[in-house]
Motif scaffolding. Structure first.
Motif, PDB file in Angstrom:
ATOM      1  N   GLY A  69       0.786  -1.226   0.000  1.00  0.00           N
ATOM      2  CA  GLY A  69       0.000   0.000   0.000  1.00  0.00           C
ATOM      3  C   GLY A  69       0.814   1.268   0.000  1.00  0.00           C
ATOM      4  O   GLY A  69       0.291   2.335   0.305  1.00  0.00           O
ATOM      5  N   ALA A  70       2.108   1.186  -0.303  1.00  0.00           N
ATOM      6  CA  ALA A  70       2.954   2.386  -0.265  1.00  0.00           C
ATOM      7  C   ALA A  70       3.976   2.321  -1.391  1.00  0.00           C
ATOM      8  O   ALA A  70       4.427   1.241  -1.781  1.00  0.00           O
ATOM      9  N   PRO A  71       4.363   3.488  -1.947  1.00  0.00           N
ATOM     10  CA  PRO A  71       5.367   3.522  -3.035  1.00  0.00           C
ATOM     11  C   PRO A  71       6.774   3.343  -2.478  1.00  0.00           C
ATOM     12  O   PRO A  71       7.525   4.303  -2.317  1.00  0.00           O
ATOM     13  N   VAL A  72       7.114   2.094  -2.183  1.00  0.00           N
ATOM     14  CA  VAL A  72       8.397   1.786  -1.547  1.00  0.00           C
ATOM     15  C   VAL A  72       9.168   0.802  -2.408  1.00  0.00           C
ATOM     16  O   VAL A  72       8.600  -0.183  -2.898  1.00  0.00           O
ATOM     17  N   ARG A  73      10.441   1.078  -2.630  1.00  0.00           N
ATOM     18  CA  ARG A  73      11.314   0.129  -3.322  1.00  0.00           C
ATOM     19  C   ARG A  73      11.920  -0.795  -2.271  1.00  0.00           C
ATOM     20  O   ARG A  73      12.624  -0.348  -1.370  1.00  0.00           O
ATOM     21  N   VAL A  74      11.629  -2.091  -2.371  1.00  0.00           N
ATOM     22  CA  VAL A  74      12.102  -3.076  -1.394  1.00  0.00           C
ATOM     23  C   VAL A  74      13.256  -3.867  -1.990  1.00  0.00           C
ATOM     24  O   VAL A  74      13.151  -4.386  -3.106  1.00  0.00           O
ATOM     25  N   VAL A  75      14.355  -3.955  -1.246  1.00  0.00           N
ATOM     26  CA  VAL A  75      15.530  -4.713  -1.688  1.00  0.00           C
ATOM     27  C   VAL A  75      15.854  -5.751  -0.627  1.00  0.00           C
ATOM     28  O   VAL A  75      16.290  -5.410   0.480  1.00  0.00           O
ATOM     29  N   ASP A  76      15.616  -7.020  -0.948  1.00  0.00           N
ATOM     30  CA  ASP A  76      15.889  -8.095   0.006  1.00  0.00           C
ATOM     31  C   ASP A  76      17.372  -8.464  -0.025  1.00  0.00           C
ATOM     32  O   ASP A  76      18.047  -8.287  -1.042  1.00  0.00           O
ATOM     33  N   ASP A  77      17.851  -8.974   1.095  1.00  0.00           N
ATOM     34  CA  ASP A  77      19.264  -9.373   1.225  1.00  0.00           C
ATOM     35  C   ASP A  77      20.199  -8.259   0.769  1.00  0.00           C
ATOM     36  O   ASP A  77      21.163  -8.483   0.027  1.00  0.00           O
ATOM     37  N   ALA A  78      19.929  -7.045   1.224  1.00  0.00           N
ATOM     38  CA  ALA A  78      20.734  -5.896   0.797  1.00  0.00           C
ATOM     39  C   ALA A  78      22.176  -6.023   1.242  1.00  0.00           C
ATOM     40  O   ALA A  78      23.078  -5.461   0.619  1.00  0.00           O
ATOM     41  N   ASP A  79      22.413  -6.767   2.332  1.00  0.00           N
ATOM     42  CA  ASP A  79      23.792  -6.920   2.810  1.00  0.00           C
ATOM     43  C   ASP A  79      24.629  -7.811   1.900  1.00  0.00           C
ATOM     44  O   ASP A  79      25.847  -7.893   2.084  1.00  0.00           O
ATOM     45  N   LEU A  80      24.000  -8.455   0.913  1.00  0.00           N
ATOM     46  CA  LEU A  80      24.756  -9.273  -0.042  1.00  0.00           C
ATOM     47  C   LEU A  80      25.174  -8.488  -1.279  1.00  0.00           C
ATOM     48  O   LEU A  80      25.998  -8.964  -2.067  1.00  0.00           O
ATOM     49  N   LEU A  81      24.604  -7.300  -1.470  1.00  0.00           N
ATOM     50  CA  LEU A  81      24.934  -6.525  -2.666  1.00  0.00           C
ATOM     51  C   LEU A  81      26.357  -5.987  -2.591  1.00  0.00           C
ATOM     52  O   LEU A  81      26.785  -5.476  -1.546  1.00  0.00           O
ATOM     53  N   PRO A  82      27.132  -6.067  -3.682  1.00  0.00           N
ATOM     54  CA  PRO A  82      28.420  -5.356  -3.722  1.00  0.00           C
ATOM     55  C   PRO A  82      28.192  -3.870  -3.476  1.00  0.00           C
ATOM     56  O   PRO A  82      27.162  -3.311  -3.877  1.00  0.00           O
ATOM     57  N   TRP A  83      29.160  -3.227  -2.840  1.00  0.00           N
ATOM     58  CA  TRP A  83      28.918  -1.849  -2.390  1.00  0.00           C
ATOM     59  C   TRP A  83      28.624  -0.906  -3.546  1.00  0.00           C
ATOM     60  O   TRP A  83      27.834   0.018  -3.412  1.00  0.00           O
ATOM     61  N   GLU A 142      31.668 -27.532  -1.318  1.00  0.00           N
ATOM     62  CA  GLU A 142      32.221 -26.987  -2.551  1.00  0.00           C
ATOM     63  C   GLU A 142      32.746 -25.575  -2.267  1.00  0.00           C
ATOM     64  O   GLU A 142      32.301 -24.896  -1.343  1.00  0.00           O
ATOM     65  N   CYS A 143      33.704 -25.158  -3.066  1.00  0.00           N
ATOM     66  CA  CYS A 143      34.331 -23.856  -2.806  1.00  0.00           C
ATOM     67  C   CYS A 143      33.945 -22.812  -3.849  1.00  0.00           C
ATOM     68  O   CYS A 143      34.745 -21.932  -4.191  1.00  0.00           O
ATOM     69  N   THR A 144      32.730 -22.909  -4.352  1.00  0.00           N
ATOM     70  CA  THR A 144      32.233 -21.869  -5.253  1.00  0.00           C
ATOM     71  C   THR A 144      31.838 -20.645  -4.421  1.00  0.00           C
ATOM     72  O   THR A 144      31.528 -20.771  -3.223  1.00  0.00           O
ATOM     73  N   PRO A 145      31.809 -19.465  -5.015  1.00  0.00           N
ATOM     74  CA  PRO A 145      31.400 -18.269  -4.250  1.00  0.00           C
ATOM     75  C   PRO A 145      30.011 -18.420  -3.635  1.00  0.00           C
ATOM     76  O   PRO A 145      29.784 -17.981  -2.509  1.00  0.00           O
ATOM     77  N   GLU A 146      29.090 -19.061  -4.374  1.00  0.00           N
ATOM     78  CA  GLU A 146      27.730 -19.207  -3.865  1.00  0.00           C
ATOM     79  C   GLU A 146      27.689 -20.128  -2.643  1.00  0.00           C
ATOM     80  O   GLU A 146      27.001 -19.843  -1.655  1.00  0.00           O
ATOM     81  N   THR A 147      28.412 -21.246  -2.712  1.00  0.00           N
ATOM     82  CA  THR A 147      28.414 -22.185  -1.589  1.00  0.00           C
ATOM     83  C   THR A 147      29.087 -21.578  -0.372  1.00  0.00           C
ATOM     84  O   THR A 147      28.624 -21.747   0.767  1.00  0.00           O
ATOM     85  N   LEU A 148      30.191 -20.874  -0.588  1.00  0.00           N
ATOM     86  CA  LEU A 148      30.877 -20.238   0.536  1.00  0.00           C
ATOM     87  C   LEU A 148      29.978 -19.201   1.199  1.00  0.00           C
ATOM     88  O   LEU A 148      29.956 -19.082   2.430  1.00  0.00           O
ATOM     89  N   GLU A 149      29.229 -18.475   0.392  1.00  0.00           N
ATOM     90  CA  GLU A 149      28.324 -17.474   0.960  1.00  0.00           C
ATOM     91  C   GLU A 149      27.241 -18.148   1.780  1.00  0.00           C
ATOM     92  O   GLU A 149      26.922 -17.705   2.898  1.00  0.00           O
ATOM     93  N   ALA A 150      26.664 -19.221   1.247  1.00  0.00           N
ATOM     94  CA  ALA A 150      25.638 -19.957   1.989  1.00  0.00           C
ATOM     95  C   ALA A 150      26.213 -20.517   3.291  1.00  0.00           C
ATOM     96  O   ALA A 150      25.551 -20.499   4.339  1.00  0.00           O
ATOM     97  N   LEU A 151      27.432 -20.993   3.235  1.00  0.00           N
ATOM     98  CA  LEU A 151      28.079 -21.560   4.424  1.00  0.00           C
ATOM     99  C   LEU A 151      28.191 -20.511   5.528  1.00  0.00           C
ATOM    100  O   LEU A 151      27.803 -20.749   6.681  1.00  0.00           O
ATOM    101  N   LEU A 152      28.701 -19.338   5.188  1.00  0.00           N
ATOM    102  CA  LEU A 152      28.886 -18.301   6.212  1.00  0.00           C
ATOM    103  C   LEU A 152      27.564 -17.683   6.651  1.00  0.00           C
ATOM    104  O   LEU A 152      27.440 -17.218   7.788  1.00  0.00           O
ATOM    105  N   ARG A 153      26.542 -17.709   5.782  1.00  0.00           N
ATOM    106  CA  ARG A 153      25.233 -17.188   6.176  1.00  0.00           C
ATOM    107  C   ARG A 153      24.582 -18.103   7.216  1.00  0.00           C
ATOM    108  O   ARG A 153      23.749 -17.645   8.008  1.00  0.00           O
ATOM    109  N   ALA A 154      24.948 -19.373   7.202  1.00  0.00           N
ATOM    110  CA  ALA A 154      24.378 -20.324   8.169  1.00  0.00           C
ATOM    111  C   ALA A 154      25.129 -20.331   9.489  1.00  0.00           C
ATOM    112  O   ALA A 154      24.688 -20.967  10.457  1.00  0.00           O
TER     113      ALA A 154
END
Length: 881
Positions: A82-96, A246-258
């Motif tokens: 109900g509001a004109p808001v831009r929502v960005v999920d997982d913003a802490d994962l975005l490159p600066w 696995e040592c892919t960037p995605e797996t490493l990120e998931a590992l540290l997020r857990a």
């Protein structure tokens, strides 16, 4: 216990007004907050807080943060519905850089969702402030009081969706058995609660979280591909020590997020990164921020992170440095405690190792400050530098000779950090102490003299920033003398420093009103810069910049021909540099050409040629769509409007150019609000010239509102163009037009905000207040007298007495206030003093005889209006000005 059938549903719980959405969802998808299978409940206080944020107006960014699964996404979706808001999920994962670009977009409100706040958010908030956005945050925690109702809802919804029986309590429940229709009391978030409910619906009553994750994978293998579920599945798999991730960037990120939910994960991650520090070369910034909390892993990856160009400007190097510093400090305290336990008679002040450790700790705080500043963490950089200064104070108290110079350097850095957060007065105090320390050091060691010169130069800048002009001049004059002596003995070593200090000396002389000396010193500075550039071509760009700065000073000193020559020389240097290196020097060439167009204001042909070339260069630079480059192109078009007017171009042609600038600026309004305001003001003036008055006035009202909303830091960063544009627009309207007065009043307020930040403000502010007084008088407005009084005060506050002694514009303000006093028959004693002062100023300024006679007539007018002219005539002409 675990089944293997993949069930589907034909109805999601996400409802929209008047209809039900029909989709197929797997068991894992039932837990996805985007589908809202379980109805949203509670969070009334948080929704009220978010509504207040939306209703607050302005351009704002808010961080909604809390643990994974606590309900951030559901809450944000409820708000955004109900509001004109831009929502960005997982913003802490975005490159600066992506996050920074997002903040530049012209959305009114941006809602960032993240699991943590910390320095990544602090950097984003401070960068958002630079872009004119206000920043706020809201922490979201668990709601245990809602868990029972949410668990019951989840059981019913999941059962209906999966066409399974709703779970009910046993007819004769065993007191020792868990109630299948009640939530696990250990569950912390809605996600865990709903996972338990989903399992209960399937007849699984095992409270072990790891077994619940294994069960979910057995009924929905695709669950491993989605967000938090993927993280939990990875964490459960790593309970088996034989399995390596696995040592892919995605797996490493998931590992540290857990890592914050599964106690064994940090140990596995630390072991992995400590053994393989090269993983830092592909890991994301979010992953490495989490690694910074693991001491062995942080130490292993540090060098790779600091050398990685991906993270230049990212908060990560500062976060990692802070982690290493904390570990070093902890180790130092542990070592000191061990020494104390082994030798209780040992006095800590005699501990040389402890002193060395404290010195190293101070240096690390300095490094942390530098890295924080690069990431726009200005408040954190100030804190680090303050701690560095504190440590060096302790060391200096114990050994002044050894540590005094380091304390002086740290104080100089502290001054810069204080300036960055707007605490100029405290920066002066730090700079003064640094100079005194440098004097002591230089008295003991002649080799320290160059650092004293640098400290004096910095002190001069600090004094100038707070308006202490005489002290600023004294400090830089001493620096110039000392630097000249150094250069006389070793010119190759100190010639560059001498050129810089001489340049600063010229600026301070001008600020003090000593214009002839300022002009002579400016010429000397240019000669010294030429000598430096001739000896080392690497400094040719510095020569070009110095020439532009000197040109502005020479113009202010009333030497326009010399100023034009300096700008032309700068353009020639930059042309040569741009041919060799277009990427680095074409932007500077465009800026110099813009100055050349302005310098040629009395020569329309030359001005138009320079302005056209500016537009051409800016078009080339804006081809890639960079918002900054586009904004500069728009500014060049706005400047071209003025040049076209001087050259006799038609209104339609000029309006077309101005409107093109507005169109270019529209997408970057948040990032360049000052430029947008200036461009739109130009369009208003051209609409007026074209006779489109109604349209012009409507746009003028919008411009006034926009100018009033510009934050102070935006004005400081983006310059005085809005004030100039508003004043120019007002001058196109009749004096009796109320809109003209409002435009000038807004221009005056803008110039007031720029006092101490922009050289022109010292005269533009009182001039604008005086003009507002004149306009209000023409409109018979009751505020005219107050404006006139404030105009006189503004001149006296912004100008030194010797500067005002021959300032004809100051005399105009004095005489206008005298006139209003006579008309209103008020404050005539003060008016008489002001009239006498105006006569003195005009005579000192060499005003024409008829102007001086008019001022003298004003004295007579006051005397005639006075109740006792003879007493007034005999009163001494003395007053404090």
């Amino acid at each position: 216990m675990f089944g293997s059938t993949r069930n589907t549903i034909t109805r999601s719980g996400k409802q929209q007004p008047g209809k039900m959405v029909i989709v197929d969802l797997s068991p894992g998808e039932l837990l996805d907050p985007r589908y809202e299978v379980v109805p949203f409940r509670g969070r009334a206080a948080e929704l009220r807080e978010l509504d207040r944020w939306v209703d607050g107006g302005g351009s704002s960014v808010l961080l909604l943060h809390g643990p994974a699964g606590v309900g951030k996404t559901r809450l944000a979706r409820r708000l955004a519905a109900g509001a004109p808001v831009r929502v960005v999920d997982d913003a802490d994962l975005l490159p600066w850089r992506e996050l920074h670009d997002l903040l530049r977009e012209p959305d009114t409100h941006v809602l960032l969702l993240a699991r943590t706040a910390g320095w990544w958010w602090s950097a984003a908030r401070q960068r958002a402030a630079d872009l004119g956005r206000t920043g706020a945050e809201l922490a979201l925690g668990p709601c245990p009081e809602q868990h029972a109702a949410s668990f019951a809802d989840a059981c019913d919804r999941f059962a209906d969706a999966l066409d399974l029986p709703r779970p009910t309590a046993p007819a004769a429940p065993d007191p020792a058995a868990p109630d299948p229709a009640a939530p696990d009391p250990a569950v912390a978030t809605y996600h865990d609660l709903h996972l338990s409910a989903l399992a209960v619906v399937h007849g699984v009553r095992d409270p072990d979280r790891a077994d619940l994750v294994r069960w979910l994978v057995s009924v929905d293998p695709a669950a491993t591909d989605r967000g938090r579920l993927a993280e939990d599945v990875l964490a459960v798999a790593l309970l088996d020590e034989r399995i390596e991730p696995e040592c892919t960037p995605e797996t490493l990120e998931a590992l540290l997020r857990a890592a914050d939910r599964w106690p064994h994960v940090p140990r596995r991650a630390e072991r992995l990164f400590a053994a393989r520090p090269d993983l830092a070369r592909t890991a994301t910034a979010a992953t490495l921020r989490a690694v910074a909390g693991l001491p062995a892993a942080a130490a292993a990856v540090a060098r790779d992170v600091f050398d990685d160009a991906r993270f230049h400007g990212d908060p990560l190097p500062a976060v990692l440095t802070r982690a290493l510093l904390r570990d070093r400090d902890r180790d130092r305290h542990d070592d000191r405690d061990r020494h104390r336990d082994n030798d209780p008679d040992r006095h800590p002040h005699r501990d040389r190792a402890g002193g060395a450790g404290k010195s190293e700790l101070a240096e690390l705080h300095g490094v942390l400050s530098a890295r924080a500043a690069l990431a726009a963490l200005r408040e954190e950089a100030l804190e680090a530098t303050s701690l560095e200064v504190g440590l060096y104070r302790e060391l200096t108290a114990a050994d002044p000779v050894e540590h005094r110079s380091a304390l002086a350097d740290a104080l100089g850095d502290l001054g810069l950090k204080l300036v960055a957060v707007g605490r100029d007065a405290e920066a002066v105090t730090a700079a003064e102490e640094a100079v005194e320390l440098c004097r002591l050091a230089a008295a003991e060691d002649v080799d320290y003299a160059p650092r004293l010169v640098g400290a004096l130069d910095q002190l001069s800048l600090r004094y100038a920033a707070v308006g202490r002009r005489d002290e600023a001049l004294a400090a830089v004059a001493e620096a110039a003398v000392r630097c000249r002596d150094l250069a006389g003995h070793q010119h190759a070593l100190f010639g560059l420093d001498l050129a810089k200090v001489t340049h600063h000396h010229a600026a301070r002389l001008f600020d003090a009103g000593r214009r002839e000396e300022a002009a002579r010193t400016a010429r000397l500075a240019v000669a010294r810069w030429r000598s430096v550039a001739a000896g080392d071509p690497r400094f040719e760009a510095d020569l070009a910049r110095a020439l532009l700065s000197v040109a502005a000073l020479l113009t202010s000193c009333g030497l326009p021909e010399e100023a034009v020559a300096a700008v032309e020389e700068s353009v020639a240097v930059l042309r040569r540099l741009a041919r060799a290196n277009p990427r680095d020097f074409e932007p500077e060439l465009a800026g110099a050409l813009g100055e050349l167009a302005a310098a040629h204001r009395d020569r329309p042909v030359e001005a138009a040629a320079a302005a056209d070339e500016v537009v051409l260069v800016r078009r080339r630079l804006a081809r890639g769509g960079d918002p900054d480059a586009v904004a500069r192109l728009a500014a060049a078009l706005v400047a071209r409007v003025d040049v076209a007017a001087d050259g006799g171009a038609g209104v339609l042609e000029r309006r077309s150019v101005a409107e093109a600038a507005v169109v270019l600026l529209r997408p970057s309004a948040v990032r360049h609000p000052a430029a947008v305001t200036a461009a739109r003001a130009k369009v208003v003036g051209l609409l007026l010239a074209a006779g489109r008055e109604r349209e012009a006035r409507r746009l003028a009202e919008e411009v006034l509102v926009a100018a009033g909303d510009l934050p102070h830091h935006v004005l400081v960063a983006q310059g005085p163009e809005p004030a100039r544009a508003l004043r120019a627009l007002a001058d196109e309207l009749p004096e009796t037009d109320e809109l003209a007065a409002r435009l000038v009043e807004r221009a005056a307020a803008t110039w007031r905000d720029l006092l101490g930040r922009h050289r022109a403000a010292a005269t533009a502010f009182p001039e604008a207040v005086h003009r507002a007084a004149v306009l209000r008088r023409a409109q018979d407005h009751p505020g005219a007298a107050d404006h006139a009084r404030w105009a006189v005060l503004a001149w006296q506050l912004t100008g030194a007495p010797d500067e005002l002694a021959a300032e004809a514009r100051y005399a105009d303000a004095l005489l206008f206030r005298v006139r209003l006093c006579v008309e209103g028959n008020t404050d005539l004693d003060r008016a008489l003093l002001l009239a006498h002062r105006a006569v003195e100023v005009l005579r000192a300024a060499g005003a024409p005889a008829e102007v001086c006679r008019g001022a003298t007539a004003a004295v007579d007018d006051v005397l005639r209006a006075h109740a006792d002219p003879e007493v007034a005539r005999a009163r001494p002409r003395a007053s404090s000005w």
